[in-house]
Scaffold this active site. Sequence first.
Site, PDB file in Angstrom:
ATOM      1  CE  LYS A 183      -1.830   2.930   2.459  1.00 33.20           C
ATOM      2  NZ  LYS A 183      -1.800   4.537   2.149  1.00 33.20           N
ATOM      3  CB  SER A 241       1.490   7.367  13.821  1.00 33.23           C
ATOM      4  OG  SER A 241       0.233   7.141  13.410  1.00 33.23           O
ATOM      5  CD  GLU A 264       9.814   1.873  13.709  1.00 30.93           C
ATOM      6  OE1 GLU A 264       9.344   2.683  14.353  1.00 30.93           O
ATOM      7  OE2 GLU A 264      10.598   1.781  12.583  1.00 30.93           O
ATOM      8  CB  CYS A 301      11.456   5.804  14.039  1.00 34.96           C
ATOM      9  SG  CYS A 301      12.879   4.802  13.068  1.00 34.96           S
TER      10      CYS A 301
END
Length: 528
Positions: A183, A241, A264, A301
């Site tokens: 996606k 998120s 994650e 991150c």
Amino acid sequence: MITGKNYIGNKLSSSGNKTFTTFNPESNTENYWKLYEASDAEVDEAMRLAHDAFKVYKTMPGRRKGDFLNHIALEIEALGDKLIKVYCEETGLPEGRAKGERARTVGQLRMFANLVEEGSWVQATIDTALPDRAPMAKPDLRKMMLPLGPVVVFGASNFPLAYSTAGGDTASALASGCPVVVKSHPMHAGTGELVASAIIRAAEKTGMPNGVFSNLNSSGIEVGKKLVEHPLSKAIGFTGSIKGGRALYDMAANREEPIPVFAEMGSVNPVVFLPRALKEKGKTLAKTYAGSITLGAGQFCTNPGLLFAIDSVELDSFIEELATEIVKVKPFCMLNPQIKKYYQANKSKVQSETGVQIKASLDDSPDNYANQALAIVSGSTFIVNKSLQNEVFGPFSMIVKCSSIKELESAITVLEGQLTGTIVSENNEIFYYKEVVAALQNRVGRLIFNGVPTGVEVCSAMQHGGPYPASTDSRFGAVGSQAIYRWVRPVSFQNWPNELLPLELQDDNPLEINRTLNGDLIQNNSKR
């Protein structure tokens, strides 16, 4: 050329009516290519092709899969400057970052190619029969890892290459024997199409079954939701998120057949500065951490969002130095106006909390550029206010001033799960903080000594995951060769005819892989 269409297997398709564009945050303008959101029929066709491809792909030997992965790397490199140009136009990131991320992406693909070609990753384990054992005979049992089935991968906003279309999730899933349906992330869907075209060319050149890979566009959540809920999906890979990852996790759990989601998610990556380190090298640390906090506009991150230390004169000096250094850094363009909007909102929310003091803030910057900031809060306030742990995705960090070692330990103990935790020490002072180290180890997936959390090495020993909500399953990471184990499950064969066993489990070890035989590790047909 970007067509804006979806890859349904090796076919370009645009049967849906909804279109959208990507955005260039540097020029503050829309990009000229139009993208077609995948229709319900295209989603279903992609999943059915993946399901059919799995029947063939899962049985392919490691050398065939390795050849496929190596060809993907070659085809991505062959895209040349065209890929770099579109990447920069969709992200505002500089050319150097784009080329570095491309190198990491093809490096990951080649790493997994080597892994599956060698073959020992399947963890073949054999316990031979003992028919004369009393009081009961022991059966012949042989176990190895087998792929789950079609995997849905969600592209990540902040890594258009390394965590997206042909990134670590896709590479590891393909290596395991699972077809992949991506996606594509709406912020860099043009980049995604170019990379998808490279994967399709590689699949065709190496004789992979049609449907081993598909790439679907979507401007919102609808396509992703349909993919997760599709009965032929067998696992999900996501980087993003906490809100997004948790929504996918709940959605997958509520299916008639629940499937695993390896997400994650958010992390504030706590850093603990010990007193002697601040005294001996406070100025150097301030400069180093100003760079880490603002690196890439803080859109990593592993960005250090929380800095812990015990209150002292040395800490006050460090704070002054860090405040000075952080506003010296030239502001950086963020990935998208929406990300800038969320950054501003989340930063303002934290800054408005009781007891939070703003120490430094860069208030003037161009459109879509991040304004870095530094805040301070006491350890006692931090411990009782859970909202101060919320990730602010951008160049923002908060110093937590603790009154004692005990309060420092308590502040770390109340942390949610994190990807990384760092200890900054000098002259072996860390040996006097064993409880602090133990508390930090309990909350993170990777412990760093005298470094910065930004930067993730792609190798077998890397753990890029942590206790929830850093990831949905702390036993697995999204980076390095061990990521392959997210997409497989162990299967035992009991008293199975030798000639019908997978090659990895047959008596004569035709693949010459490392195996465990009756409790002993056998390396290439010889006991180690």
